[in-house]
Scaffold this active site. Sequence first.
Site, mmCIF file in Angstrom:
data_model
loop_
_atom_site.group_PDB
_atom_site.id
_atom_site.type_symbol
_atom_site.label_atom_id
_atom_site.label_comp_id
_atom_site.label_asym_id
_atom_site.label_seq_id
_atom_site.Cartn_x
_atom_site.Cartn_y
_atom_site.Cartn_z
ATOM 1 N N SER A 243 17.219 37.552 -51.325
ATOM 2 C CA SER A 243 18.169 38.064 -50.338
ATOM 3 C C SER A 243 19.360 37.129 -50.215
ATOM 4 O O SER A 243 19.253 35.926 -50.415
ATOM 5 C CB SER A 243 17.483 38.243 -48.987
ATOM 6 N N LYS A 244 20.486 37.750 -49.890
ATOM 7 C CA LYS A 244 21.737 37.005 -49.750
ATOM 8 C C LYS A 244 21.613 35.889 -48.732
ATOM 9 O O LYS A 244 22.237 34.861 -48.862
ATOM 10 C CB LYS A 244 22.832 37.945 -49.231
ATOM 11 N N ARG A 245 20.850 36.147 -47.693
ATOM 12 C CA ARG A 245 20.768 35.170 -46.617
ATOM 13 C C ARG A 245 19.885 33.997 -46.990
ATOM 14 O O ARG A 245 20.213 32.853 -46.699
ATOM 15 C CB ARG A 245 20.253 35.820 -45.335
ATOM 16 N N ARG A 246 18.761 34.271 -47.660
ATOM 17 C CA ARG A 246 17.792 33.213 -47.948
ATOM 18 C C ARG A 246 18.072 32.479 -49.246
ATOM 19 O O ARG A 246 17.849 31.288 -49.354
ATOM 20 C CB ARG A 246 16.406 33.842 -48.109
#
Length: 478
Positions: A243-246
């Site tokens: 994921s982009k966030r992680r």
Amino acid sequence: MNEHTSRPGPRFRFAPSPTGFFHVGGARTALMNWALAQRLGGTFVLRIEDTDEARNRPEWTEGIIDALAWIGISDSDEHFEGPHFQSANADAHIAAAQRLFESGAAYYCDLSGQEVQDRAKELGITGYDGYSRDRGLEPGPGRVLRFRVPDGITVVSDLVRGDVSFDNETIEDFVLLRGNGAPMFLLANVVDDVEMAISHVVRAEEHLPNTPKQQMLWDALGHAPPAWAHVPVLVNEQRKKLSKRRDKVALEQYRDEGFLADAMVNYLMTLGWTPPGAEEAGSEIVSWASIEADFALEDVNLSPAFFDVKKLTAFNKQYIKNMDAAAYLAAASAELPDDWDRNRFAAIAPHIQERLETLKDVPGTVDFLFWPQGEGAPPIEYDDAAWDKAVKPEWAAALLADVIAAYGAVGSWDHETLKASMEDLMVRYEIKLGKAQALPRVAVTGRAVGPPLFEALEVLGRDETIRRLTAAADRLTG
Ligand code: GLU
């Protein structure tokens, strides 16, 4: 027929939404489509799905096009078509919706989102219950157009997964046009695929739940569906979807960090697929030509694929090692600050080629050759831990003094002579070469690790080597 069927052969497409950096998972899907389009003599259509105005930005589109070109997918190849922009096709999306309404495959509904939810709650169901199916509503402000999901079973024939059955009971009458008349993504996606005569939809597994709906739309629009293939998602070390966030997922970032396009391409293609012969060969490093010749959707693994940055780095190291001398020198030199002497770097460059994980490691590996030199130059900054370890043996100061004397006296300043001279000392001190090198290395480079020492000293030159060794001796004894 339409303007897009100029080239014979199957038509693949890659249809990213320009809502952020280009995800490595997208790059991998694009490469699979690319390999197949090339081998089968077909077409790879790039379609930018830019209809979500709130989330799209033109710079993301440019980023996608640049990133694709970086991994070898561009309009300089005859198999490439596009980019096409979904937003340019809005009239066709609306016309298709109109046809579906006229044929009875779709109907208008005047319930608001809130009313749909309230009904569902009342009825104890999830989703929309088909309230307006038979109310015969005409289009009007605030009315959404919904697809009339037929009874029965929808079987999606997937080249990776085989037949996947969906009970239509579980699929609500989904929205095609919003209350303001704007087409929904599912409709636009299918209408574009139909219009662009796409024969193969190869994409990530996360789209599989949409596929029965899309297949029904193909059908309702009077076309046989394309061949579907849903490839497994990429996961991180914790087996969670990347994921982009992680996670670090932007292809651009890897490019900027000194990863080679070829290494990235090869690595991405091994996620969920093993090149034939890789097991016997003990290596998955293969050329694009063999990927193109061998890649088959039928061989793609069903389980999620671990995007392992360590493994990618090992691929990259191997690719740097395998670069031919001239290409390597050019790429590595490009990483140096402008004022570093290129000839001096060329002398050490071959000796570090095997050690680099990325090209960004280049300056930090050879910087000590470019520090200020000669009398009056500031003292070297030593890595404390490396220094402490190197000066620990009780013979350290004596050895260093002997090295200084020996190196002041050698007749020729080349790495073989310097090594032989050090070997003489090491025999006398009854230590191994690695130990003998430790202190001279820290003295000259400031660190415990670096390029092969004698080659580095050869490049550095006698005067500067002795100056740095003497500074270290002074520090040690003073
Ligand atoms: N625009 C969609 C996405 O980026 C693509 C869907 C598809 O490949 O059909 O997720």
